[in-house]
Design an enzyme around this catalytic site. Structure first.
Site, PDB file in Angstrom:
ATOM      1  N   ARG A 146       2.226  14.702  13.100  1.00 43.82           N
ATOM      2  CA  ARG A 146       2.972  14.251  11.922  1.00 43.82           C
ATOM      3  C   ARG A 146       3.245  15.455  11.028  1.00 43.82           C
ATOM      4  NH1 ARG A 146       0.205   8.534  10.300  1.00 43.82           N
ATOM      5  NH2 ARG A 146       2.036   8.315   8.989  1.00 43.82           N
ATOM      6  N   ARG A 181      -8.285   0.259   5.339  1.00 43.00           N
ATOM      7  CA  ARG A 181      -7.402   1.200   4.626  1.00 43.00           C
ATOM      8  C   ARG A 181      -6.166   0.506   4.085  1.00 43.00           C
ATOM      9  NH1 ARG A 181      -5.449   5.798   8.148  1.00 43.00           N
ATOM     10  NH2 ARG A 181      -4.098   5.748   6.338  1.00 43.00           N
ATOM     11  N   ASP A 233       5.258   0.297  11.911  1.00 35.89           N
ATOM     12  CA  ASP A 233       3.975  -0.249  11.461  1.00 35.89           C
ATOM     13  C   ASP A 233       3.770  -1.709  11.878  1.00 35.89           C
ATOM     14  OD1 ASP A 233       3.370   2.166  10.360  1.00 35.89           O
ATOM     15  OD2 ASP A 233       3.454   1.532   8.273  1.00 35.89           O
ATOM     16  N   CYS A 269      -3.986   8.135   9.827  1.00 38.81           N
ATOM     17  CA  CYS A 269      -4.181   7.561  11.153  1.00 38.81           C
ATOM     18  C   CYS A 269      -3.787   8.548  12.243  1.00 38.81           C
ATOM     19  CB  CYS A 269      -3.318   6.310  11.302  1.00 38.81           C
ATOM     20  SG  CYS A 269      -4.074   4.863  10.610  1.00 38.81           S
ATOM     21  N   LYS A 298       0.836  -1.215   0.000  1.00 36.52           N
ATOM     22  CA  LYS A 298       0.000   0.000   0.000  1.00 36.52           C
ATOM     23  C   LYS A 298       0.864   1.256   0.000  1.00 36.52           C
ATOM     24  CE  LYS A 298      -1.388   1.751   3.936  1.00 36.52           C
ATOM     25  NZ  LYS A 298      -1.345   3.120   4.417  1.00 36.52           N
ATOM     26  N   ASN A 299       1.854   1.286   0.864  1.00 37.41           N
ATOM     27  CA  ASN A 299       2.620   2.532   1.001  1.00 37.41           C
ATOM     28  C   ASN A 299       3.474   2.828  -0.230  1.00 37.41           C
ATOM     29  OD1 ASN A 299       1.464   3.050   3.426  1.00 37.41           O
ATOM     30  ND2 ASN A 299       3.210   2.385   4.675  1.00 37.41           N
TER      31      ASN A 299
END
Ligand code: UD1
Length: 444
Positions: free
Chosen positions: A122, A400, A306, A117, A22-23
Site C-alpha cells: 500500500r 478495529r 471493503d 491491515c 470509521k474511514n
C-alpha cells in the site's frame, strides 16, 4: 486471547442501527486539529482505530473531551509538537492523515509510517506527489517516520495517477490552508471523502466538487470550530446486509444512506434477495435459493473492496459458480483458505486477483483466524450460517472497525459471544445445546 464463538444456523431477524463511518471519522479527526477552536464530532464510532487516533491527537497536546460514547470535543490550540512518533500510531494506516493536517496548519509534520491491515503493498507515492506539488519537501527518517516541511504551501493543479481515498483526503487537508487554488484531478469519490470535505467546509474551508473526479479548493487563512455528525458507515451497513442475505434472514438496517449502498443492493438483487429502501434504512430479506453473480471491485461508485470478503461468503452459499475480481488490493483473498476449511469451494488464480467460487449447500463450523478487518467480519458471517460451532480468533482486526459487532448480531438473534478463555467457551457451548455428537448414537 479474545475470540468470537458462535453457533450457526439462525436466520438473522430484526433491526440494527449503523454507527458513524470509521474511514470518514479518521480523516475528520485529523481535520479537527486544524483549528485552535473546539470541534465537536457526533456519531463517532467507538472502535479501536478511532481510539488510537484520538490518543495520538491527545498525546501531541490537543484536548480531547469525550462528551458521551459517540461524541468528542477536540480543542487543538494546545498542540505542542508536530512529531507523532508513538509506536502505536503505526497500527493504523490512517495516521498518515496527521501529515496532511499538521503540514497544512503548521507547515511541518513528522509521523511514524503507517501499518493497518495486511492487504498487500500500500504505497503512499500519491500522497507525496500531492504534498510536493503544494511545495512541501519530504523525507523518510532513520526511525521510519515521514517528515514533511514547507516554507509555504501554494495551491497547484494535481493529477493523481491512481484513484486513492487516502491521497485525496490527505492532499485536501494540506490544501485547505494553502495559498491560492488547488485542483485535484482523478480524485476519489467515496462517501468518506465527501464527509471530510463537508466537515472542512463547516470549519470555513472552501472546497467544491468532493464526490466528483475533480475537487477544487480555494485556500483560506484559518479554520474555525464547528459541530459535525459523521456520516453512517457504508461498510458496516453493507456487512449487515450480507449477513442478512447469507443467513436467509430479514433485517432492517437503520441509520444508513441508501444511495451509498446501491451497488451492494444491486448485487443482492442479482442473487435473488429482496431489498426495500426507505429514507434512512434498507431492509434485506434473504433468499434460500440464491443465484451466483460476478463481482469486480473498483473505486466508488463501484463495488467496494471493503465488501469483497463479505460478499464472497454469501456467494459461497449460492447456486452456481461466481467470480470475484479484486482490482484494488493484492492479498485480499487471505480468508479463502479459512472459508474453505468451513466447506466452501473457492479457488484463487495464481496471480491472486480472481477467485472462482463454486456454491455449496452449506458450511460447517471450524476454528478459523481473521486475517484482516473485513475478512474477519466475513468469517463471522460464515460462522453464523455454518452447521455447529465456529470460533474466529484474532478478532482485534474486527474490533478495529466494528462497534459491538457481537452484541448487534445477538440482537438479531445470532448465537454469538466474545470469549476470552476456555471456561467461557464451554459455558456458551453448554448453554446453546452442546456439540453435536460426531456419529449419531446407535440404537442397542
Ligand atoms: C481506504 C480505506 C480502506 C479501503 C480503501 C479503498 C481508510 C482509512 N481506508 O484505504 O478501508 O479499502 O480506501 O476503498 O479510509 N495507491 C497507490 N499510491 C498511493 C495510494 C494508493 O498506488 O499513494 C493504490 C493502493 O495501493 C490501492 C489503490 O491505490 O491499490 C487504492 O488505495 P487507497 O484508496 O489509497 O486506499 P486507502 O486510502 O489506503
Amino acid at each position: 486471547m479474545l475470540q468470537f464463538l458462535m453457533k450457526g444456523g439462525t436466520p438473522l431477524k430484526g433491526e440494527v442501527n449503523i454507527g458513524g463511518a470509521k474511514n470518514a471519522a479518521l480523516g475528520i479527526l485529523a481535520a479537527a486539529i486544524m483549528t485552535d477552536e473546539p470541534v465537536v464530532l457526533e456519531n463517532l464510532p467507538d472502535v479501536s482505530d478511532i481510539n488510537v487516533m484520538l490518543k495520538a491527537i491527545s498525546d501531541i497536546g490537543a484536548q480531547v473531551d469525550r462528551l458521551d460514547r459517540h461524541t468528542v470535543r477536540i480543542t487543538a490550540g494546545s498542540i505542542h509538537t508536530q512529531k507523532v512518533l508513538f509506536d502505536y500510531v503505526r497500527k493504523i494506516r490512517a495516521s498518515y492523515y496527521l501529515i496532511g493536517a499538521l503540514l497544512g496548519k503548521y507547515k511541518t509534520a513528522e509521523v511514524a509510517l503507517p501499518g493497518g491491515c495486511a492487504i498487500g503493498a500500500r504505497p503512499i507515492d500519491q500522497h507525496l506527489k500531492g504534498f510536493h506539488a503544494l511545495g512541501a519537501r519530504t523525507e523518510i527518517t532513520n526511525e521510519g517516520a515521514l517528515h514533511a516541511e514547507a516554507d509555504a504551501l501554494v495551491g497547484r493543479h494535481i493529477f493523481m495517477d491512481v484513484v486513492s481515498v487516502g491521497a485525496t483526503i490527505n492532499v485536501m487537508l494540506a490544501a485547505v490552508l494553502a495559498e491560492g487554488r488547488t485542483v485535484i484531478e482523478s480524485a476519489a469519490k467515496e462517501p468518506h471523502v465527501v464527509d471530510v470535505a463537508n466537515l472542512l467546509n463547516c470549519m470555513g474551508a472552501r472546497i467544491k466538487g468532493a464526490g466528483t473526479d475533480v475537487i477544487r479548493i480555494h485556500g483560506v487563512e484559518k479554520l474555525h470550530g464547528t459541530t459535525y455528525p459523521i456520516v453512517p458507515d457504508q461498510i458496516e451497513a453493507g456487512t449487515f446486509m450480507m449477513a442478512a442475505a447469507a443467513t436467509n434472514g430479514d433485517v432492517m438496517i437503520r441509520n444508513v444512506i441508501p444511495k451509498h449502498l446501491e451497488v451492494i443492493s444491486a448485487k443482492l438483487l442479482e442473487m435473488g434477495c429482496t431489498i426495500q429502501e426507505f429514507d434512512d434504512a434498507v431492509r434485506v430479506c434473504g433468499n434460500p435459493d440464491k443465484m451466483y453473480t460476478n463481482v469486480k471491485t473498483s473505486p466508488y461508485p463501484g463495488f467496494p473492496t471493503d465488501m469483497q470478503p463479505q460478499i464472497a461468503t454469501v456467494l459461497a452459499l449460492a447456486n452456481g459458480t461466481s467470480m470475484i475480481t479484486e482490482s484494488i488490493f493484492e492479498k485480499r483473498f487471505a480468508y479463502v483458505e479459512e472459508l474453505n476449511r468451513m466447506g466452501a469451494d473457492i479457488t484463487v488464480c495464481e496471480k491472486g486477483d480472481v477467485a472462482t467460487i463454486n456454491g455449496v449447500k452449506g458450511l460447517k463450523g471450524a476454528d478459523v483466524t481473521a486475517p484482516d478487518l473485513r475478512a474477519g467480519a466475513a468469517l463471522v458471517i460464515a460462522g453464523l450460517c455454518a452447521e455447529g460451532y465456529t470460533s474466529v480468533s484474532d478478532i482485534k482486526y474486527v474490533l478495529r472497525g466494528y462497534e459491538d459487532f457481537d452484541v448487534k448480531m445477538q440482537k438479531l438473534g445470532a448465537q454469538i459471544i466474545t470469549v476470552s478463555d476456555e471456561k467461557e467457551a464451554e459455558e456458551f457451548i453448554r448453554r446453546t445445546g452442546g456439540m453435536e455428537p460426531l456419529e449419531p448414537a446407535k440404537e442397542a
